[in-house]
Design an enzyme around this catalytic site. Structure first.
Site, PDB file in Angstrom:
ATOM      1  N   GLU A 118       0.884  -1.170   0.174  1.00 22.05           N
ATOM      2  CA  GLU A 118      -0.080  -0.053  -0.032  1.00 22.05           C
ATOM      3  C   GLU A 118       0.875   0.949  -0.141  1.00 22.05           C
ATOM      4  OE1 GLU A 118      -1.026   3.068   1.406  1.00 22.05           O
ATOM      5  OE2 GLU A 118      -1.555   2.053   3.418  1.00 22.05           O
ATOM      6  N   CYS A 165      -2.372   8.305   3.880  1.00 24.95           N
ATOM      7  CA  CYS A 165      -2.370   7.883   2.690  1.00 24.95           C
ATOM      8  C   CYS A 165      -3.495   7.944   1.750  1.00 24.95           C
ATOM      9  CB  CYS A 165      -1.833   6.189   2.753  1.00 24.95           C
ATOM     10  SG  CYS A 165      -3.150   5.393   3.634  1.00 24.95           S
TER      11      CYS A 165
END
Length: 676
Positions: free
Chosen positions: A258, A297
């Site tokens: 990720e 994020c």
């Protein structure tokens, strides 16, 4: 001020910082507050400890036992979360940020604990999908099963969420029965270390289930094998370096990433100023720019608005952002704290310079802003910065450069297809959001952009009071994305557990499939019990225990009485000529629910006993119509057993109705709660 010594937990021992230790500064003051790292860690011993101690102990536990362990861990951390709050301020995080990181992480443990109990068996094998009939007579079957990997999961986490970032990986890993070695980012590892200490001190984890590296991993990746997993969160550059490790490639070590994400938020064409959706959009964007000082994020990096509304959006964001109080996160009035470090601040400013080459800064001056209760130059503080890109089609940096801080760029779109194209310029994102009250707009965006995104968050006046926000990954839903976002997935409920398990196709006879999965399948041996199964307690019932009922004739009077009594006078039950014109019926037929009622009358034991309640009926199918004069009989089989509390468990029964010719007319699964 004493400098904290942030230790690693390796092979059952706490190891203090040593050779190669790094100093860690407070994000608020810039003063050194801790040091961490030890290049002499014996990584092979850590791997052996996990594989030899933690793995076998976890695999010996059922999914339900592991789920109860996760719940207990969450409760223990929750009772000690104030200590985690207190230590987290030096990362630059505010109290509101703590709720995202610490409470969010604990909540993730609870969700996986709940799903493990509700959606997984009290067993060590997980059945994936239904049984496939591979032979002509049903004596050769197939079933996919998932079993725990027999290695170790190495979790490499980012600095922004030292608790949630660990627990969102750890929860599905432990539920899968796999031990973990956690490596947090050094800048905030002191928060993770405290959380790990608490979990180990709780005594809830088996020996070897959890280890911690506060510093570099050394050559650990060179020692991994095909049963191991690496789960990484961080930059695309670091992810590429790690996943290119020769040993990882040669051994096909699972690598879940990720990474960078240029997330977009789209203001729908209908969301004009004055609508609830316009106000909601401004609120969402402002929040995502300032929560965790933009170090998320999932933060909004690109703001997409209709060209006619760009000016209004800029003005509304200026007004809202100007009210954000930047300062020492320990102060009650602070709404945005500092970035995690001076190095991160420098990185953001470098990225801002790249973005500024093709976009105009319309709010926020990093050289001129106020910090409450702290010194702007000493700490890693920056103001929210809003840029406007007038030509998103020709621009490049706004679509490929992520300033991981309180920075976002607004750009206009001509029509919805143009907005979709701009969103896709991010080349793969964790999330895109759409604020609209028009379902047709929502469908068009999903069809056009979903392939480029791991999640699409849609909000409007209806859902706004309950929605969790653009930037909040939930444990129920997948977190990850294609392309630039890493190509991986995390969480997503039980889907996240499967990353740490091996799916295997099993083929064999019905008895073999039943024995392996602890779930009776048609064609397997039927067991005759010593008494009616409804008179037997949960623990006495055996998988495959079967009752065959007597037969009952269904009469025309039964059909007409049921129709009058219930009011179900559908023509197929009452009008013979009309029913014959229906290609599915030979004439008047019995109600399906009449058959279910008769079936219950054939297999139920009426006296008080261990059956406490009928809690459901699943997978009902009617295979063949029953007409007046036909007879039906029932086969009742114990299919599966699942304990629910200390007092009772759930029994799933297969109920099969056949006619006088032994042809199946109906089948379903009955759920009962039975006392132990």
């Amino acid at each position: 001020m004493s400098i904290q010594q942030i230790a690693s937990f390796a092979a059952g021992e706490w190891v203090a910082p040593g050779a190669g230790a790094r100093k860690i500064a407070s994000a608020i003051t810039g003063a050194v507050i801790a040091e961490a790292g030890n290049d002499t860690l014996d990584v092979r011993a850590m791997l052996d400890y996990a594989r030899g101690k933690g793995g076998p102990a976890l695999r010996a536990m059922t999914f339900h036992q592991r789920a109860r362990m996760l719940k207990a861990l969450g409760q223990y951390l929750n009772s000690h979360k104030q200590a985690l709050y207190d230590i987290s301020f030096d990362t630059g995080a505010t109290q509101s940020d703590h709720l995202i990181d610490i409470d969010g992480g604990i909540g993730t443990l609870y969700v996986f604990a709940s799903k493990g109990r509700r959606e997984m068996p009290d067993d060590t094998i997980y059945l994936d999908g239904g049984v496939e009939v591979l032979g002509r007579t049903g004596q050769f079957l197939g079933q996919h099963v998932c079993t725990s990997l027999q290695g170790v999961a190495v979790h490499i986490n980012a600095f922004n969420f030292p608790v949630w970032g660990m627990l969102e990986k750890l929860a599905p890993t432990l539920l899968a029965g796999v031990p973990a070695i956690v490596k947090p980012a050094t800048n905030s590892c002191y928060v993770t270390e405290l959380a790990v200490r608490l979990m180990l001190e709780s005594g809830l984890l088996p020996e070897g289930a959890l280890q911690l590296v506060t510093g570099g991993l050394g050559d650990m990746l060179d020692c991994l094998g095909m049963q191991d997993v690496v789960s990484f969160t961080g930059s695309a550059e670091t992810a590429l370096m790690l996943r290119s490790n020769r040993n990882i490639l040669e051994n096909s070590v699972r690598f879940v990433a990720e990474q960078d994400s240029l997330n977009a938020s789209i203001l729908g064409p209908d969301a004009v100023p004055g609508t609830p959706e316009f106000d909601l959009f401004i609120k969402e964007v402002s929040h995502e720019m300032t929560a965790k000082a933009g170090q998320k994020c999932t933060a909004i990096r690109r703001i997409l608005a209709p060209e006619a509304q760009v000016g209004a959006v800029i003005e509304a964001l200026r007004e809202r952002l100007s009210k954000v109080v930047i300062g020492d996160p320990r102060l009650e009035g602070t709404r945005m704290g500092a970035l995690v470090s001076a190095g991160q601040k420098a990185d953001v400013l470098a990225k801002v310079a790249l973005i500024g080459a093709e976009a105009e800064r319309v709010f926020g001056d990093p050289e001129n802003f106020t910090v409450e209760g702290a010194e702007a130059d000493a700490g890693a503080f920056l103001p929210p910065m809003l840029f406007h890109c007038a030509d998103p089609d020709r621009a490049e940096r706004v679509h490929d450069t992520e300033a991981f801080g309180p920075v976002s760029t607004i750009m206009g779109y001509r029509d919805l297809d143009h907005a979709i194209d701009i969103a896709k310029r991010g080349q793969g994102s964790l999330v895109a959001s759409l604020i609209t009250h028009d379902p047709t707009v929502a469908r068009q965006v999903v069809l056009g952009a979903a392939a480029y995104h791991g999640r699409i968050y849609i909000n409007d006046r209806v859902s706004m009071k309950e929605s969790t926000g653009h930037g909040s990954p939930l444990p129920h839903m997948i977190h990850g994305g294609p392309g630039r976002a890493g190509g991986g997935e995390e969480m997503g409920g039980i889907r996240g557990v499967m990353h740490y398990m091996q799916r295997t196709a099993i083929q064999g006879s019905p008895d073999m499939i039943t024995a392996i999965g602890n779930k009776w399948v048609p064609g397997a041996t039927e067991i005759k019990g010593p008494a009616h199964p409804f008179t037997r307690h949960y623990g006495e019932l055996a998988i495959g225990e079967t009752l065959h009922s007597a037969a009952r004739v269904v009469s025309l009077e039964d059909i007409e009485h049921f129709a009058e009594f219930t009011g179900d006078t559908f023509y197929a039950h009452m009008d013979d000529e009309a029913a014959k014109r229906n290609p599915f019926f030979p004439g008047r037929v019995a109600h399906g629910y009449l058959l279910l009622s008769f079936a219950a009358g054939l297999f139920v034991e009426p006296t008080e006993g261990p059956v406490l309640a009928n809690t459901g009926l699943d997978s009902l199918r009617f295979m063949k119509p029953v007409v007046a004069g036909d007879s039906i009989k029932v086969r009742l089989t114990v299919k599966q057993k699942t304990p629910r509390t200390e007092e009772y468990g759930e029994v799933r029964w297969t109920v099969t109705l056949t006619n006088q010719n032994d042809e199946q007319v109906a089948e379903y699964e009955l759920l009962t709660m039975n006392a132990f």
